[in-house]
Design a protein around this motif. Structure first.
Motif, mmCIF file in Angstrom:
data_model
loop_
_atom_site.group_PDB
_atom_site.id
_atom_site.type_symbol
_atom_site.label_atom_id
_atom_site.label_comp_id
_atom_site.label_asym_id
_atom_site.label_seq_id
_atom_site.Cartn_x
_atom_site.Cartn_y
_atom_site.Cartn_z
ATOM 1 N N CYS A 170 0.844 -1.199 0.000
ATOM 2 C CA CYS A 170 0.000 0.000 0.000
ATOM 3 C C CYS A 170 0.882 1.253 0.000
ATOM 4 C CB CYS A 170 -0.908 0.027 1.228
ATOM 5 S SG CYS A 170 -2.122 -1.305 1.298
ATOM 6 N N VAL A 171 0.295 2.351 -0.411
ATOM 7 C CA VAL A 171 0.936 3.660 -0.276
ATOM 8 C C VAL A 171 -0.015 4.529 0.533
ATOM 9 C CG1 VAL A 171 1.828 5.699 -1.442
ATOM 10 C CG2 VAL A 171 2.176 3.427 -2.458
ATOM 11 N N ILE A 172 0.465 5.023 1.664
ATOM 12 C CA ILE A 172 -0.355 5.807 2.579
ATOM 13 C C ILE A 172 0.195 7.227 2.639
ATOM 14 C CG2 ILE A 172 -1.322 5.982 4.882
ATOM 15 C CD1 ILE A 172 -2.112 3.402 3.396
ATOM 16 N N GLY A 173 -0.688 8.212 2.370
ATOM 17 C CA GLY A 173 -0.312 9.605 2.459
ATOM 18 C C GLY A 173 0.385 10.116 1.222
ATOM 19 N N PRO A 174 0.996 11.275 1.351
ATOM 20 C CA PRO A 174 1.290 12.014 2.592
ATOM 21 C C PRO A 174 0.048 12.639 3.236
ATOM 22 C CG PRO A 174 1.929 13.312 0.691
ATOM 23 C CD PRO A 174 1.487 11.977 0.158
ATOM 24 N N HIS A 175 0.203 12.927 4.525
ATOM 25 C CA HIS A 175 -0.798 13.650 5.329
ATOM 26 C C HIS A 175 -2.145 12.935 5.386
ATOM 27 C CE1 HIS A 175 2.099 16.874 5.477
ATOM 28 N NE2 HIS A 175 2.143 16.920 4.158
ATOM 29 N N ALA A 176 -2.112 11.611 5.480
ATOM 30 C CA ALA A 176 -3.351 10.853 5.644
ATOM 31 C C ALA A 176 -3.658 10.695 7.130
ATOM 32 C CB ALA A 176 -3.227 9.493 4.984
ATOM 33 N N HIS A 177 -4.938 10.823 7.484
ATOM 34 C CA HIS A 177 -5.387 10.583 8.857
ATOM 35 C C HIS A 177 -6.367 9.423 8.808
ATOM 36 C CE1 HIS A 177 -7.395 12.194 12.786
ATOM 37 N NE2 HIS A 177 -6.689 11.102 12.983
ATOM 38 N N ILE A 178 -5.950 8.277 9.363
ATOM 39 C CA ILE A 178 -6.760 7.058 9.330
ATOM 40 C C ILE A 178 -7.138 6.707 10.756
ATOM 41 C CG2 ILE A 178 -6.820 4.621 8.685
ATOM 42 C CD1 ILE A 178 -4.617 5.278 6.604
ATOM 43 N N VAL A 179 -8.439 6.534 11.010
ATOM 44 C CA VAL A 179 -8.930 6.220 12.348
ATOM 45 C C VAL A 179 -9.685 4.893 12.296
ATOM 46 C CG1 VAL A 179 -10.341 6.982 14.288
ATOM 47 C CG2 VAL A 179 -9.121 8.674 12.902
ATOM 48 N N GLY A 180 -9.278 3.953 13.166
ATOM 49 C CA GLY A 180 -9.925 2.653 13.210
ATOM 50 C C GLY A 180 -11.215 2.668 13.995
ATOM 51 N N PRO A 181 -11.962 1.550 13.974
ATOM 52 C CA PRO A 181 -11.553 0.296 13.325
ATOM 53 C C PRO A 181 -11.678 0.378 11.806
ATOM 54 C CG PRO A 181 -13.731 0.074 14.314
ATOM 55 C CD PRO A 181 -13.226 1.410 14.731
ATOM 56 N N LYS A 182 -10.631 -0.085 11.126
ATOM 57 C CA LYS A 182 -10.615 -0.022 9.663
ATOM 58 C C LYS A 182 -9.617 -1.031 9.129
ATOM 59 C CE LYS A 182 -11.371 3.863 7.724
ATOM 60 N NZ LYS A 182 -11.316 5.263 7.218
ATOM 61 N N THR A 183 -9.973 -1.637 7.976
ATOM 62 C CA THR A 183 -9.065 -2.522 7.269
ATOM 63 C C THR A 183 -8.866 -1.993 5.870
ATOM 64 O OG1 THR A 183 -9.796 -4.477 8.520
ATOM 65 C CG2 THR A 183 -8.686 -4.883 6.430
ATOM 66 N N ILE A 184 -7.607 -1.872 5.474
ATOM 67 C CA ILE A 184 -7.249 -1.351 4.145
ATOM 68 C C ILE A 184 -6.627 -2.499 3.349
ATOM 69 C CG2 ILE A 184 -5.756 0.288 2.905
ATOM 70 C CD1 ILE A 184 -6.087 2.146 5.370
ATOM 71 N N ALA A 185 -7.198 -2.784 2.184
ATOM 72 C CA ALA A 185 -6.798 -3.944 1.388
ATOM 73 C C ALA A 185 -5.411 -3.787 0.791
ATOM 74 C CB ALA A 185 -7.824 -4.168 0.268
ATOM 75 N N ASP A 186 -4.793 -4.932 0.488
ATOM 76 C CA ASP A 186 -3.494 -4.937 -0.196
ATOM 77 C C ASP A 186 -3.540 -4.041 -1.441
ATOM 78 O OD1 ASP A 186 -2.813 -6.830 1.681
ATOM 79 O OD2 ASP A 186 -2.728 -8.517 0.277
ATOM 80 N N GLY A 187 -2.440 -3.343 -1.659
ATOM 81 C CA GLY A 187 -2.305 -2.573 -2.889
ATOM 82 C C GLY A 187 -3.056 -1.261 -2.925
ATOM 83 N N SER A 188 -3.655 -0.865 -1.816
ATOM 84 C CA SER A 188 -4.438 0.378 -1.796
ATOM 85 C C SER A 188 -3.529 1.596 -1.739
ATOM 86 C CB SER A 188 -5.362 0.400 -0.573
ATOM 87 O OG SER A 188 -6.283 -0.661 -0.609
ATOM 88 N N HIS A 189 -4.070 2.709 -2.248
ATOM 89 C CA HIS A 189 -3.389 3.993 -2.148
ATOM 90 C C HIS A 189 -4.337 4.936 -1.417
ATOM 91 C CE1 HIS A 189 -0.828 7.354 -4.213
ATOM 92 N NE2 HIS A 189 -1.046 7.585 -2.943
ATOM 93 N N VAL A 190 -3.941 5.369 -0.237
ATOM 94 C CA VAL A 190 -4.779 6.241 0.574
ATOM 95 C C VAL A 190 -4.138 7.616 0.635
ATOM 96 C CG1 VAL A 190 -5.808 6.635 2.834
ATOM 97 C CG2 VAL A 190 -5.561 4.295 1.967
ATOM 98 N N GLY A 191 -4.854 8.620 0.096
ATOM 99 C CA GLY A 191 -4.338 9.979 0.122
ATOM 100 C C GLY A 191 -4.763 10.695 1.386
ATOM 101 N N ARG A 192 -4.822 12.001 1.348
ATOM 102 C CA ARG A 192 -5.196 12.743 2.529
ATOM 103 C C ARG A 192 -6.621 12.450 2.935
ATOM 104 N NH1 ARG A 192 -3.091 18.828 2.016
ATOM 105 N NH2 ARG A 192 -1.035 18.279 1.367
#
Length: 315
Positions: free
Chosen positions: A293-315
């Motif tokens: 996965c690629v997370i961010g830059p400046h991403a705010h992730i609050v659980g409970p949460k599951t992020i799948a393989d290969g995901s790209h999470v932006g801000r």
């Protein structure tokens, strides 16, 4: 062999924290401060912990209600550390074995250090072993005085220490391993013979020695482990230490953290290999991030949460 128990002191107010929240319930990297102490005790072999509650006792009970190995004893009036441990007598009176006395505001405690303290008690056949640490930064701390042969003699508080004693770098950490039944007998002999009219746990070793029992001191802890969190500055320092160690473990598992100084990841976060965490990310709560996965830059992730393989999470 009977498993040791622990008594964890958690009755105090958050006076210097200037907080309505009981001190031991302040979060550090997504976990309560006292959770780290409980984990250290478990890692040392403890199967039952008696948590001494007092200030806002119901909040502490509620926060720890899911821990099946935790029981509670209440200190209605705060009359010193010895008085706090007295409150655990009902839970301790049938225990034949060792008991660790710990502070609930020391989240850097390590199970290996507490195990070393218990091992020292067993090898020395001691009624009490005082956990000590060595530090040049000993201002305000109780000094451990030893005899010429290296045996424990006494603890001298900083204000009462002579010039020679103030040069001693071995200090009392406030962690103890006692024979449970001998601890209870010494608590019954405690007197509030001090300016505060309080019952001091630090008087118990001398009572045991006067009764002919062996008391030892073991330099089993680091000064970092021993220092309790008394204000928000120390809370930030402890958090920085735990966060740095946590991020190091994440990186060693195969995750790229581009800039650890600009990244905050809670203890309960799991991240798959070859994932990249870019600067400015804050990941909180129960979060599972897959691999690649690629997370961010400046991403705010609050659980409970599951992020799948290969995901790209932006801000």
């Amino acid at each position: 062999m009977t498993a040791p128990v622990a008594v964890i002191l958690a009755a105090g107010k958050s006076t210097r924290m200037k907080s309505e929240t009981p001190k031991v319930l302040h979060p550090v990297c997504g976990r309560l401060m006292i959770d780290y102490v409980l984990d250290a005790a478990r890692a040392a072999g403890v199967e039952k912990s008696v948590v001494i509650v007092g200030h806002k006792a119901d909040l502490v009970r509620e926060a720890l209600a899911s821990h099946s190995d935790v029981v509670f004893a209440e200190q209605v009036e705060q009359n010193g550390t010895g008085h706090a441990v007295m409150m655990a007598e009902r839970e301790l009176k049938s225990h034949q074995g060792s008991v660790l006395i710990l502070a609930g505001d020391t989240p850097l405690l390590q199970g290996s250090s507490l195990k070393a303290l218990l091992d020292a008690q067993a090898s020395e056949k001691a009624a009490c072993v005082i956990g000590t640490a060595d530090t040049e930064n000993n201002e305000g701390l109780g000094r451990v005085v030893r005899t010429a042969s290296g045996d424990f003699d006494c603890i001298v508080e900083h204000k009462d220490a002579s010039e020679d004693q103030r040069r001693i770098t071995e200090i009392n950490t406030g962690c103890y391993a006692f024979d449970t039944q001998l601890l209870l007998s010494s608590l019954r002999k405690l007197k509030p013979n001090n300016v505060q009219s309080e019952y001091y746990l630090t008087d118990c070793p001398r009572i045991l020695m006067d009764d002919g029992h062996k008391v030892a001191a073991s330099c089993s802890l680091t000064i970092e482990e021993a220092i309790g969190v008394n204000n928000r500055i120390q809370l930030a320092e402890v958090r920085s230490h735990i966060q740095r160690e946590h991020l190091n473990q994440i990186m060693l598992s195969g995750v790229t953290i581009v800039d650890p100084t600009q990244t905050s990841i809670d203890i309960n976060v799991a991240i798959g290999s070859d994932t990249v965490i870019n600067p400015g990310c804050v990941i909180e709560g129960d979060v599972t991030i897959g691999a690649n996965c690629v997370i961010g830059p400046h991403a705010h992730i609050v659980g409970p949460k599951t992020i799948a393989d290969g995901s790209h999470v932006g801000r």
